[in-house]
Design an enzyme around this catalytic site. Sequence first.
Site, PDB file in Angstrom:
ATOM      1  N   HIS B 187     -16.335 -24.051   7.197  1.00 46.61           N
ATOM      2  CA  HIS B 187     -17.096 -24.017   8.445  1.00 46.61           C
ATOM      3  C   HIS B 187     -16.259 -23.469   9.587  1.00 46.61           C
ATOM      4  O   HIS B 187     -16.727 -22.700  10.407  1.00 46.61           O
ATOM      5  CB  HIS B 187     -17.573 -25.418   8.820  1.00 46.61           C
ATOM      6  N   ARG B 294      -5.511  -8.868  -5.861  1.00 45.23           N
ATOM      7  CA  ARG B 294      -4.453  -9.635  -6.521  1.00 45.23           C
ATOM      8  C   ARG B 294      -5.096 -10.790  -7.283  1.00 45.23           C
ATOM      9  O   ARG B 294      -5.912 -11.509  -6.719  1.00 45.23           O
ATOM     10  CB  ARG B 294      -3.481 -10.199  -5.475  1.00 45.23           C
ATOM     11  N   ARG B 330      -5.634  -6.127 -10.045  1.00 41.51           N
ATOM     12  CA  ARG B 330      -4.285  -6.064 -10.608  1.00 41.51           C
ATOM     13  C   ARG B 330      -4.100  -7.252 -11.530  1.00 41.51           C
ATOM     14  O   ARG B 330      -4.350  -8.391 -11.141  1.00 41.51           O
ATOM     15  CB  ARG B 330      -3.228  -6.106  -9.500  1.00 41.51           C
ATOM     16  N   GLU B 428       5.945   1.055  -9.190  1.00 42.60           N
ATOM     17  CA  GLU B 428       6.760   0.269  -8.259  1.00 42.60           C
ATOM     18  C   GLU B 428       8.197   0.110  -8.733  1.00 42.60           C
ATOM     19  O   GLU B 428       8.946  -0.688  -8.195  1.00 42.60           O
ATOM     20  CB  GLU B 428       6.111  -1.097  -7.998  1.00 42.60           C
ATOM     21  N   ASN B 451       6.318  -1.732  -1.499  1.00 43.62           N
ATOM     22  CA  ASN B 451       7.282  -2.797  -1.165  1.00 43.62           C
ATOM     23  C   ASN B 451       8.325  -2.958  -2.265  1.00 43.62           C
ATOM     24  O   ASN B 451       9.523  -2.966  -2.005  1.00 43.62           O
ATOM     25  CB  ASN B 451       6.571  -4.133  -0.941  1.00 43.62           C
ATOM     26  N   ASP B 452       7.836  -3.094  -3.503  1.00 43.80           N
ATOM     27  CA  ASP B 452       8.787  -3.236  -4.609  1.00 43.80           C
ATOM     28  C   ASP B 452       9.504  -1.921  -4.887  1.00 43.80           C
ATOM     29  O   ASP B 452      10.683  -1.913  -5.217  1.00 43.80           O
ATOM     30  CB  ASP B 452       8.074  -3.725  -5.873  1.00 43.80           C
ATOM     31  N   ARG B 462      13.608  -7.398  -0.486  1.00 37.00           N
ATOM     32  CA  ARG B 462      12.499  -7.490   0.474  1.00 37.00           C
ATOM     33  C   ARG B 462      12.397  -8.855   1.143  1.00 37.00           C
ATOM     34  O   ARG B 462      11.721  -9.012   2.144  1.00 37.00           O
ATOM     35  CB  ARG B 462      11.182  -7.115  -0.201  1.00 37.00           C
ATOM     36  N   CYS B 499      -0.995   1.128  -2.438  1.00 38.42           N
ATOM     37  CA  CYS B 499      -1.535  -0.170  -2.048  1.00 38.42           C
ATOM     38  C   CYS B 499      -0.469  -1.054  -1.419  1.00 38.42           C
ATOM     39  O   CYS B 499      -0.715  -2.196  -1.087  1.00 38.42           O
ATOM     40  CB  CYS B 499      -2.193  -0.873  -3.236  1.00 38.42           C
TER      41      CYS B 499
END
Lengths: 87, 548
Positions: B187, B294, B330, B428, B451-452, B462, B499
């Site tokens: 809510h 994910r 993924r 990656e 990122n990886d 990271r 991504c």
Amino acid sequence: MSQEIIHKINDPRGMHARPAGQLVKLLSSFESKVQMSVAGGAAIDGKRLLLVMKLAASQGDELKLVFDGPDEEKAALDTAEFLKANM
Amino acid sequence: MISAKGRIACQGAACAKAFEIKAPQKAQSTSDAYLSVDEELERLENGLARAKEELEALYQKALTDLGEEQAQIFEMQGMMLDDPDLADGMRDLVKKGAISASKAALLVGEEQARAFEALDDPYMKERALDVRDVSQRVSRAVEGASNVTISEPCIIVADDLTPSQTVAFDRKFILGMILRHGAMNSHAAILARTMNIPTLIGAQLPESGTLDGKMIALDAVHGVFYAEPTDEIISEVQTLKDNFHVRRLRLLGLRGKASITPQGHVIKTYANIGRPDDVEMVLENDAEGIGLFRSEFLFLERDDFPSENEQYKAYSKVAQALNGKLVVIRTLDIGADKQAHYFNLPHEENPALGMRAIRICLTRPQIFKTQLRAIFRASACGNVAMMFPMITCPEEVLDCLKICDEVEEELKAQNIAYKRPQIGIMIETPAAVLLASELAKLVDFFSVGTNDLLQYTAALDRQNQDLGKFYNPHHKALLKSLEIIVKAAHDNGIWAGICGELGGDLSLTDYFIELGFDELSVTPGLILELREKILLSKAICQNPLVNK
């Protein structure tokens, strides 16, 4: 004698709390007893909100209602109309 | 200054002092003192009646402020109050004696709330909050305790908010909300969107009580908040806030438009999501698909593996909601910084280089197969693709494909509805970049996890915040890798997207267009901004995908 209706839930979100509340409100306005079940499961008292919500009916589930009492015909008709419009 | 992240439930920005709302009182915290059974029964009846009146008043307030639909929540809560399971349950417990009306109300409410929490349906699980809201209201009414009132502008900080708390607040004083728990369909989140209050849920809040009264800068566009921010941050967030509505209005005008450059290069703007209910933000921001769904949420914060059906429900729900737009799931990416105890993974010295993601799946094919079956089945309900994380060589892909074939055979033999999804891989690791041409021959698409890829390519942890100038997200080696990846993909007739976080870095959008990327997947809040950038880009694509 009793009246029976079966409604397939169309709402992709399933039976949400608000429409469930509205449904129970409607059912409580009838004199007849209402037994409710989902997909052949155990039947519960359709006038009790917490039990109805706990059925957790989702899209595609078949909701079965059995009305038994003096106003069962009107109850079945009105409820079928409500279900069609709201879930 | 501290900064932390959260999921965006309603976009916007705000700067104000925190007003921290303590967790609702638990049954244990109520006093154990009680009067005679008759006296407690009378107190309970009075409490029930007063709670009923309060809910009626809230219904009227919500009806005026928010409309019929939201107001019905309180009508529904009023009916819960009448439900024999709740009201009679409380009466029966008081009649047994040796308990106060207030405590009986809380205990019965808690019991009913647990029953809701035990349900499979995530929406109905959330309704436990309604049950608690109602029973706590009765308990407060019995004790004559007043509700929290707010009388100056603030940002609400809380574990979670009940609907009545959310509605009872005076909207003009609530500039934002940061909640530790909460789901997109709670809510609090729904009302936040209805009332347009910038809100983060699932926020990484420090220990409760520590933020009260402190200055907060809330950036619910990027999903971050700052406590005791520097002047620089305050002015940044303030600017964001000042421009937000004008800018938002302009961006909303881009809904329904295809992401295509003036020179005619199509580069789709997809969304990254981590939970099925994120779909709301995906649709609101008109993403052209989901480039990264994910699947870890199904595996984390629980005690056992999710069943095939549970996974199927989650995936198919998203596929259906997207109504024909692509959804890229993924497969399990657990290990390293994401741990689930029931996997019983041994402790590792270097988890980022250890047993994670596809390595777990290929070692324990039963876990993998369950997920693949759920994805194949969900694929029959919409436009579904899947991709494997942490691939380093063609052999791994071949192993995955072999398991996919087995799954397909089984489903076919069992006569279960399914569709083979598009199959892609995450790029990656530097190994995958070097072998990109070979890998491209085995799959339908590439999606770059920047990122990886940066972490592994430039040896930059990271998680490490202290690398300073060495942590360069635009590292040349990473940009060079991107070039190699798209070329390998397009030479072999498959599409390539990004991504990772870099995909939403607007200073690189032109570069991505030049390289020829076909898709960028970003957090839902950035979709329209990215689309605007693409629609105005002067970059010319040097390497378009020519379908063979």
